[in-house]
Design a protein around this motif. Structure first.
Motif, PDB file in Angstrom:
ATOM      1  N   LEU A 426      57.109 109.288  -4.524  1.00 50.78           N
ATOM      2  CA  LEU A 426      57.702 108.550  -5.648  1.00 50.78           C
ATOM      3  C   LEU A 426      59.049 107.963  -5.237  1.00 50.78           C
ATOM      4  O   LEU A 426      59.740 108.488  -4.364  1.00 50.78           O
ATOM      5  N   SER A 441      55.233 104.344  -7.039  1.00 49.25           N
ATOM      6  CA  SER A 441      54.740 105.057  -5.864  1.00 49.25           C
ATOM      7  C   SER A 441      54.026 104.087  -4.933  1.00 49.25           C
ATOM      8  O   SER A 441      53.356 103.154  -5.383  1.00 49.25           O
ATOM      9  N   ILE A 446      50.109 105.127  -9.751  1.00 53.39           N
ATOM     10  CA  ILE A 446      51.066 105.675 -10.708  1.00 53.39           C
ATOM     11  C   ILE A 446      50.470 105.790 -12.105  1.00 53.39           C
ATOM     12  O   ILE A 446      50.861 106.653 -12.897  1.00 53.39           O
ATOM     13  N   VAL A 449      48.698 109.019 -12.297  1.00 53.34           N
ATOM     14  CA  VAL A 449      49.717 110.052 -12.536  1.00 53.34           C
ATOM     15  C   VAL A 449      50.059 110.106 -14.017  1.00 53.34           C
ATOM     16  O   VAL A 449      50.196 111.189 -14.612  1.00 53.34           O
ATOM     17  N   VAL A 492      51.492 114.407  -9.593  1.00 54.21           N
ATOM     18  CA  VAL A 492      51.402 113.673  -8.331  1.00 54.21           C
ATOM     19  C   VAL A 492      50.510 114.434  -7.345  1.00 54.21           C
ATOM     20  O   VAL A 492      49.651 113.842  -6.677  1.00 54.21           O
ATOM     21  N   LYS A 496      47.019 113.158  -5.657  1.00 53.66           N
ATOM     22  CA  LYS A 496      46.882 113.136  -4.194  1.00 53.66           C
ATOM     23  C   LYS A 496      45.622 113.886  -3.759  1.00 53.66           C
ATOM     24  O   LYS A 496      44.891 113.437  -2.859  1.00 53.66           O
TER      25      LYS A 496
END
Length: 534
Positions: A426, A441, A446, A449, A492, A496
């Motif tokens: 970020l 990001s 994002i 997220v 996040v 990922k």
């Protein structure tokens, strides 16, 4: 002289001889046709400049058989998806109850209220006062509203108290924003409005009429950065003003050189923000003021977010650049009391550099059979209870109270900014001057997220260009910011580990909307959504 006259006669004779072969009607029609063609080309050039070749080409494709029907069906799917998180419209009451509910109506209100989300501490902006609505400052302004809920400043002869409170709220706000500075000219004046949008609408309408009176401008244009609030687009649409939208510079600030290139004989005003809504950055107001003064145009400063933070942040020692009426060239300001002024919702202020400008805000009617009529703002009747609530908020807090609240939210804002910067993947957009922190990001989506954060109860603002989120820090966050940073880190990590949209998430819609070259279709989606929601 004789040679020149002889030459002119020869040219005349040659011209008449050449034109004699044409029909008189053709000679008359040719220049008219040329004029029509020129006007058509001019209109086409303007259309390309305003909409772009891509938008025009897409509009043409939509006219093909079957295309419009397909697009309509796909739009309906998207709108249904956008509505999936809201309440069912079919469940709404459509008629009065046959027998009134009397005191039982309070139970109905409690039932409706229970359907609201748990907003305390988990919303970006939205609620700016700390605590719950039944205690402390909340309770105080609610009592003030209740005490004056029957009043209406339209009837100044009856409700003199409300007229006095409005004048004092305006004066106290003006004093925070430079009215006491010698450079302001000593004529700062204004009115209370229903919110930032009305303040902006009034400032734009007033400036349009003032510049028409002053310069005779009948095809007005205003210049603003692409980060300026959408309320200016609403004002332009309402009042038939052309918008010159300038991309922000690499620091995400208003590009002064870009503004200068847009100035022409129809320019009535420029917009500067302190700060702008998306990223919490203060535009270079001093430089815009110099530009406004040089070209004798107006400059409006949007302080809807910053009006009740920046003056106190400056007193607390934060490096705040000039932003108010102390800046030469600033002609109007909008500032919301219902945000960081901690007043009840529906209270804002519009201020002008002098009375000559403000007079163009008023509407006076002399030929109505109902008598002589004059109104200062868009609404005729206005809720005196809101004025009382704003007055109570400002008087109860005082300078010390606002310094304390500003200190707390600025400190938490900086902690959130640092915390976001420490999360791998970020980054914070720009260098936030105030209490709005935007982040993006280059590693994860994002918006995915954001969907995970939403599932944890958070309500952030989704931004575009670039795709990003922001949190507008309020007193509600001062006791829960560490939980926000933890949830953000976890969200996040989740994306990922498992990239891709979650079931029921809005990431695909946000992502697609940001990439669509046909902004007209995006606009139609928004209109369809609004039409089906209210």
């Amino acid at each position: 002289m004789e040679a020149a006259a002889e030459l002119a006669l020869r040219l005349r004779a040659a011209a008449n001889d050449r034109l004699a072969r044409y029909e008189p009607l053709a000679l008359v029609a040719a220049p008219l046709l040329a004029l029509l063609v020129a006007r058509a080309l001019h209109a086409a050039a303007n259309a390309v400049a305003d909409r772009g070749l891509v938008a025009i080409a897409i509009a043409a494709v939509k006219l093909l058989p079957g295309v419009s029907g397909y697009i309509a069906a796909e739009k309906k799917k998207v709108v249904d998806k956008m509505q999936s998180g809201g309440g069912a419209k079919n469940d709404r009451r459509a008629e009065l109850p046959t027998i009134g509910l009397a005191e039982q109506v309070m139970e109905e209100l409690e039932t409706l209220k229970s359907k609201d989300v748990d907003w305390q501490g988990k919303c970006s902006g939205t609620v700016y006062i700390a605590g719950s609505e039944s205690e402390g400052h909340f309770e105080l302004i609610n009592k003030a509203y209740s005490m004056f809920s029957h009043t209406n400043p339209l009837h100044q002869d009856v409700f003199k108290s409300v007229a006095t409170m409005e004048a004092e709220v305006v004066a106290m706000t003006a004093a925070l924003l430079g009215s006491k500075e010698k450079s302001s000219g000593g004529q700062i004046c204004g009115n209370m409005t229903s919110g930032g949008t009305e303040s902006i609408l009034l400032a734009v309408k007033t400036t349009r009429d003032y510049m028409r009176s002053k310069k005779g401008i009948t095809k007005p244009e205003m210049i603003m950065a692409e980060s300026a609030h959408s309320a200016y687009d609403k004002a332009a649409e309402y009042f038939n003003i052309k918008v010159r939208r300038v991309p922000v510079n690499k620091e995400f600030l208003a590009d002064v050189k870009g503004f200068k290139r847009c100035i022409n004989g129809n320019t009535i005003m420029m917009i500067g923000s302190a700060p702008e809504f998306p990223h919490g950055l203060i535009d270079p107001i001093e430089e815009l003021g110099e530009l406004a003064s040089r070209y004798d145009i107006c400059l409006h400063v949007d302080l809807c977010l910053g009006g009740f933070v920046l003056p106190f942040a400056r007193k607390l020692g934060y490096p705040i650049p000039p932003f108010d009426f102390s800046v030469k060239g600033v002609t109007s300001i909008s500032s919301d009391v219902h945000k960081y002024g901690l007043a009840p919702k529906g209270t804002s202020i519009v201020l002008y550099g002098n009375h000559e400008i403000r007079k163009h805000q008023f509407v006076a009617v002399t030929e109505w059979t109902g008598g002589l009529y004059v109104s200062p703002t868009m609404a005729g009747s206005r809720p005196g209870g809101l004025i009382a609530g704003a007055w109570a908020a400002m008087m109860s807090l005082g300078l010390n109270g606002y310094l304390d609240s500003t200190s707390r939210i600025m400190e938490v804002s900086k902690k959130i900014q640092r915390g976001i910067g420490e999360i791998p993947g970020l980054f914070v957009i720009g260098k936030p001057d105030m209490t709005v922190v935007a982040f993006a990001s280059d590693v994860v989506d994002i918006f995915e997220v954001n969907d995970i954060l939403s599932s944890k109860g958070w309500h952030l603002n989704a931004l575009q260009r670039p795709n990003s989120l922001h949190i507008c820090v309020t007193l509600q966050h001062t006791t829960i910011y560490d939980q926000f940073l933890k949830d953000l880190q976890d969200s996040v990590n989740t994306v990922k580990a498992n990239p891709g949209p979650i079931s029921g998430g809005m990431a695909p819609i946000y992502g697609a909307a940001g990439k669509m070259p046909d902004r007209g279709t995006v606009r139609e989606l928004l209109v369809e959504f609004m039409d089906s929601s209210c």
